[in-house]
Design a protein around this motif. Structure first.
Motif, PDB file in Angstrom:
ATOM      1  N   LYS A  27       0.840  -1.194   0.000  1.00 15.91           N
ATOM      2  CA  LYS A  27       0.000   0.000   0.000  1.00 15.91           C
ATOM      3  C   LYS A  27       0.880   1.251   0.000  1.00 15.91           C
ATOM      4  O   LYS A  27       1.828   1.363   0.772  1.00 15.91           O
ATOM      5  CB  LYS A  27      -0.906   0.007   1.231  1.00 15.91           C
ATOM      6  CG  LYS A  27      -1.908   1.152   1.244  1.00 15.91           C
ATOM      7  CD  LYS A  27      -2.877   1.020   2.412  1.00 15.91           C
ATOM      8  CE  LYS A  27      -3.907   2.137   2.387  1.00 15.91           C
ATOM      9  NZ  LYS A  27      -4.888   2.004   3.494  1.00 15.91           N
ATOM     10  N   GLY A  28       0.574   2.169  -0.909  1.00 15.87           N
ATOM     11  CA  GLY A  28       1.338   3.403  -1.019  1.00 15.87           C
ATOM     12  C   GLY A  28       2.579   3.295  -1.879  1.00 15.87           C
ATOM     13  O   GLY A  28       3.223   4.313  -2.173  1.00 15.87           O
ATOM     14  N   ARG A  29       2.921   2.094  -2.316  1.00 17.07           N
ATOM     15  CA  ARG A  29       4.111   1.917  -3.152  1.00 17.07           C
ATOM     16  C   ARG A  29       3.742   1.957  -4.628  1.00 17.07           C
ATOM     17  O   ARG A  29       2.566   2.008  -4.996  1.00 17.07           O
ATOM     18  CB  ARG A  29       4.829   0.634  -2.753  1.00 17.07           C
ATOM     19  CG  ARG A  29       5.327   0.744  -1.303  1.00 17.07           C
ATOM     20  CD  ARG A  29       5.943  -0.512  -0.784  1.00 17.07           C
ATOM     21  NE  ARG A  29       7.230  -0.795  -1.420  1.00 17.07           N
ATOM     22  CZ  ARG A  29       7.965  -1.852  -1.093  1.00 17.07           C
ATOM     23  NH1 ARG A  29       7.549  -2.706  -0.166  1.00 17.07           N
ATOM     24  NH2 ARG A  29       9.125  -2.052  -1.693  1.00 17.07           N
ATOM     25  N   VAL A  30       4.744   1.959  -5.492  1.00 18.40           N
ATOM     26  CA  VAL A  30       4.533   2.271  -6.909  1.00 18.40           C
ATOM     27  C   VAL A  30       4.530   1.016  -7.768  1.00 18.40           C
ATOM     28  O   VAL A  30       5.469   0.217  -7.720  1.00 18.40           O
ATOM     29  CB  VAL A  30       5.623   3.244  -7.413  1.00 18.40           C
ATOM     30  CG1 VAL A  30       5.426   3.536  -8.905  1.00 18.40           C
ATOM     31  CG2 VAL A  30       5.597   4.539  -6.609  1.00 18.40           C
ATOM     32  N   ALA A  31       3.473   0.874  -8.564  1.00 14.93           N
ATOM     33  CA  ALA A  31       3.359  -0.228  -9.515  1.00 14.93           C
ATOM     34  C   ALA A  31       3.243   0.340 -10.925  1.00 14.93           C
ATOM     35  O   ALA A  31       2.458   1.264 -11.164  1.00 14.93           O
ATOM     36  CB  ALA A  31       2.140  -1.086  -9.202  1.00 14.93           C
ATOM     37  N   LEU A  32       4.007  -0.225 -11.837  1.00 17.93           N
ATOM     38  CA  LEU A  32       3.897   0.139 -13.256  1.00 17.93           C
ATOM     39  C   LEU A  32       3.191  -0.995 -13.986  1.00 17.93           C
ATOM     40  O   LEU A  32       3.620  -2.147 -13.914  1.00 17.93           O
ATOM     41  CB  LEU A  32       5.287   0.358 -13.860  1.00 17.93           C
ATOM     42  CG  LEU A  32       5.351   0.519 -15.391  1.00 17.93           C
ATOM     43  CD1 LEU A  32       4.534   1.713 -15.863  1.00 17.93           C
ATOM     44  CD2 LEU A  32       6.808   0.651 -15.854  1.00 17.93           C
ATOM     45  N   VAL A  33       2.103  -0.660 -14.675  1.00 18.29           N
ATOM     46  CA  VAL A  33       1.357  -1.635 -15.467  1.00 18.29           C
ATOM     47  C   VAL A  33       1.429  -1.207 -16.925  1.00 18.29           C
ATOM     48  O   VAL A  33       0.956  -0.122 -17.290  1.00 18.29           O
ATOM     49  CB  VAL A  33      -0.125  -1.716 -15.025  1.00 18.29           C
ATOM     50  CG1 VAL A  33      -0.878  -2.753 -15.860  1.00 18.29           C
ATOM     51  CG2 VAL A  33      -0.238  -2.029 -13.540  1.00 18.29           C
ATOM     52  N   THR A  34       2.038  -2.041 -17.771  1.00 18.53           N
ATOM     53  CA  THR A  34       2.101  -1.710 -19.197  1.00 18.53           C
ATOM     54  C   THR A  34       0.834  -2.224 -19.886  1.00 18.53           C
ATOM     55  O   THR A  34       0.204  -3.177 -19.429  1.00 18.53           O
ATOM     56  CB  THR A  34       3.340  -2.314 -19.864  1.00 18.53           C
ATOM     57  OG1 THR A  34       3.234  -3.747 -19.894  1.00 18.53           O
ATOM     58  CG2 THR A  34       4.614  -1.911 -19.126  1.00 18.53           C
ATOM     59  N   GLY A  35       0.464  -1.569 -20.974  1.00 16.30           N
ATOM     60  CA  GLY A  35      -0.752  -1.961 -21.687  1.00 16.30           C
ATOM     61  C   GLY A  35      -1.977  -1.797 -20.812  1.00 16.30           C
ATOM     62  O   GLY A  35      -2.861  -2.651 -20.793  1.00 16.30           O
ATOM     63  N   ALA A  36      -2.039  -0.659 -20.097  1.00 16.19           N
ATOM     64  CA  ALA A  36      -3.088  -0.461 -19.085  1.00 16.19           C
ATOM     65  C   ALA A  36      -4.352   0.191 -19.619  1.00 16.19           C
ATOM     66  O   ALA A  36      -5.239   0.531 -18.844  1.00 16.19           O
ATOM     67  CB  ALA A  36      -2.535   0.386 -17.935  1.00 16.19           C
ATOM     68  N   SER A  37      -4.461   0.344 -20.942  1.00 10.29           N
ATOM     69  CA  SER A  37      -5.601   1.090 -21.485  1.00 10.29           C
ATOM     70  C   SER A  37      -6.850   0.240 -21.711  1.00 10.29           C
ATOM     71  O   SER A  37      -7.910   0.772 -21.995  1.00 10.29           O
ATOM     72  CB  SER A  37      -5.204   1.765 -22.805  1.00 10.29           C
ATOM     73  OG  SER A  37      -4.841   0.790 -23.769  1.00 10.29           O
ATOM     74  N   ALA A  38      -6.740  -1.082 -21.594  1.00  6.17           N
ATOM     75  CA  ALA A  38      -7.900  -1.938 -21.860  1.00  6.17           C
ATOM     76  C   ALA A  38      -7.639  -3.333 -21.301  1.00  6.17           C
ATOM     77  O   ALA A  38      -6.515  -3.679 -20.925  1.00  6.17           O
ATOM     78  CB  ALA A  38      -8.168  -2.031 -23.364  1.00  6.17           C
ATOM     79  N   GLY A  39      -8.707  -4.134 -21.275  1.00  3.51           N
ATOM     80  CA  GLY A  39      -8.587  -5.547 -20.955  1.00  3.51           C
ATOM     81  C   GLY A  39      -7.965  -5.843 -19.618  1.00  3.51           C
ATOM     82  O   GLY A  39      -8.217  -5.160 -18.622  1.00  3.51           O
ATOM     83  N   ILE A  40      -7.106  -6.860 -19.591  1.00  2.24           N
ATOM     84  CA  ILE A  40      -6.531  -7.297 -18.325  1.00  2.24           C
ATOM     85  C   ILE A  40      -5.618  -6.241 -17.719  1.00  2.24           C
ATOM     86  O   ILE A  40      -5.535  -6.112 -16.489  1.00  2.24           O
ATOM     87  CB  ILE A  40      -5.793  -8.644 -18.470  1.00  2.24           C
ATOM     88  CG1 ILE A  40      -5.449  -9.191 -17.086  1.00  2.24           C
ATOM     89  CG2 ILE A  40      -4.555  -8.511 -19.339  1.00  2.24           C
ATOM     90  CD1 ILE A  40      -4.998 -10.622 -17.083  1.00  2.24           C
ATOM     91  N   GLY A  41      -4.949  -5.439 -18.556  1.00  2.53           N
ATOM     92  CA  GLY A  41      -4.104  -4.376 -18.020  1.00  2.53           C
ATOM     93  C   GLY A  41      -4.902  -3.372 -17.216  1.00  2.53           C
ATOM     94  O   GLY A  41      -4.504  -2.965 -16.119  1.00  2.53           O
ATOM     95  N   ALA A  42      -6.048  -2.966 -17.756  1.00  6.63           N
ATOM     96  CA  ALA A  42      -6.920  -2.032 -17.043  1.00  6.63           C
ATOM     97  C   ALA A  42      -7.455  -2.671 -15.764  1.00  6.63           C
ATOM     98  O   ALA A  42      -7.525  -2.023 -14.712  1.00  6.63           O
ATOM     99  CB  ALA A  42      -8.071  -1.603 -17.947  1.00  6.63           C
ATOM    100  N   ALA A  43      -7.825  -3.958 -15.836  1.00  9.26           N
ATOM    101  CA  ALA A  43      -8.359  -4.649 -14.663  1.00  9.26           C
ATOM    102  C   ALA A  43      -7.305  -4.760 -13.559  1.00  9.26           C
ATOM    103  O   ALA A  43      -7.604  -4.587 -12.372  1.00  9.26           O
ATOM    104  CB  ALA A  43      -8.858  -6.039 -15.055  1.00  9.26           C
ATOM    105  N   ILE A  44      -6.064  -5.039 -13.941  1.00  7.96           N
ATOM    106  CA  ILE A  44      -4.984  -5.119 -12.960  1.00  7.96           C
ATOM    107  C   ILE A  44      -4.761  -3.757 -12.311  1.00  7.96           C
ATOM    108  O   ILE A  44      -4.611  -3.649 -11.085  1.00  7.96           O
ATOM    109  CB  ILE A  44      -3.692  -5.624 -13.621  1.00  7.96           C
ATOM    110  CG1 ILE A  44      -3.840  -7.092 -14.021  1.00  7.96           C
ATOM    111  CG2 ILE A  44      -2.499  -5.449 -12.680  1.00  7.96           C
ATOM    112  CD1 ILE A  44      -2.710  -7.612 -14.893  1.00  7.96           C
ATOM    113  N   ALA A  45      -4.722  -2.709 -13.130  1.00  3.59           N
ATOM    114  CA  ALA A  45      -4.529  -1.361 -12.597  1.00  3.59           C
ATOM    115  C   ALA A  45      -5.624  -1.021 -11.590  1.00  3.59           C
ATOM    116  O   ALA A  45      -5.348  -0.486 -10.508  1.00  3.59           O
ATOM    117  CB  ALA A  45      -4.502  -0.348 -13.735  1.00  3.59           C
ATOM    118  N   GLN A  46      -6.871  -1.347 -11.932  1.00  2.00           N
ATOM    119  CA  GLN A  46      -7.983  -1.068 -11.021  1.00  2.00           C
ATOM    120  C   GLN A  46      -7.847  -1.842  -9.717  1.00  2.00           C
ATOM    121  O   GLN A  46      -8.080  -1.302  -8.628  1.00  2.00           O
ATOM    122  CB  GLN A  46      -9.306  -1.404 -11.700  1.00  2.00           C
ATOM    123  CG  GLN A  46      -9.676  -0.442 -12.810  1.00  2.00           C
ATOM    124  CD  GLN A  46     -10.964  -0.852 -13.513  1.00  2.00           C
ATOM    125  OE1 GLN A  46     -11.200  -2.018 -13.800  1.00  2.00           O
ATOM    126  NE2 GLN A  46     -11.804   0.123 -13.806  1.00  2.00           N
TER     127      GLN A  46
END
Length: 200
Positions: free
Chosen positions: A7-26
């Motif tokens: 919590k509070g730390r930084v995660a980078l998600v590539t391909g975050a604009s749709a599909g599983i990338g967006a779901a992971i980011a959320q």
């Protein structure tokens, strides 16, 4: 202890604009992580922001198929957020192409994103963690079971080859980190993503 420790730390998600990338980011936003969503369609990332989530979303334009673009994103993260603690390599490319008459630019797109881009993101994240003494970071490759079997259709051959490469690269990464005595964790999430003629 699970994801709550990040919590509070930084995660980078590539391909975050749709599909599983967006779901992971959320999902990470709901767990309170600061999420950098990277994609070419940056405006689409902003649409997936979770209202009321404890985490914060930063939508950054970036192309995983371009090393300069990747390095710019990592520099932005370093300058503005300190560094990456979690990397989710999700971006992938699978244009329709045949082994006998496929376009070189299509093959290059697959390899530049699925293999080289993933490797560059991984290298930059690991080097950043090592420099900062982060020994509990982790890296996840989103992969396909297509990397474990012959292609179902000829047009999926280069994509399947790229996904097999991801599997091999992960094992090499494990060996490298072990040799360094690092406790950075790495893993893969494999899905049933098998390109068909219609999907490509």
């Amino acid at each position: 202890m699970g994801i709550e420790k990040y919590k509070g730390r930084v995660a980078l998600v590539t391909g975050a604009s749709a599909g599983i990338g967006a779901a992971i980011a959320q999902a990470l936003l709901k767990e309170g992580l600061t999420v950098v969503g990277m994609a070419r369609r940056v405006e689409k990332i902003k649409e997936f922001e979770v209202k009321g989530a404890p985490g914060k979303l930063h939508a950054i334009a970036g192309d995983v198929g371009d090393e300069g673009s990747i390095l710019s994103v990592f520099k932005w993260i370093k300058d503005n957020l300190g560094g990456v603690d979690v990397l989710i390599n999700n971006a992938a490319s699978f244009p329709h192409n045949q082994p006998t008459d496929g376009k070189t630019e299509d093959w290059k797109s697959i390899l530049d994103v699925n293999v080289l881009g993933l490797s560059i993101c991984t290298r930059e994240a690991v080097q950043d963690m090592l420099r900062r003494g982060v020994d509990d970071g982790f890296i996840i490759h989103i992969n396909s079971i297509a990397g474990h079997m012959p292609p179902f259709i000829a047009a999926g051959a280069m994509y399947s080859a790229s996904k097999h490469a991801v599997k091999v690269l992960l094992e090499g990464l494990r060996k490298d980190l072990t040799a360094r005595g690092s406790k950075i964790r790495v893993g893969v999430y494999e899905m049933l993503v098998i390109p068909t003629a219609s999907a490509l």
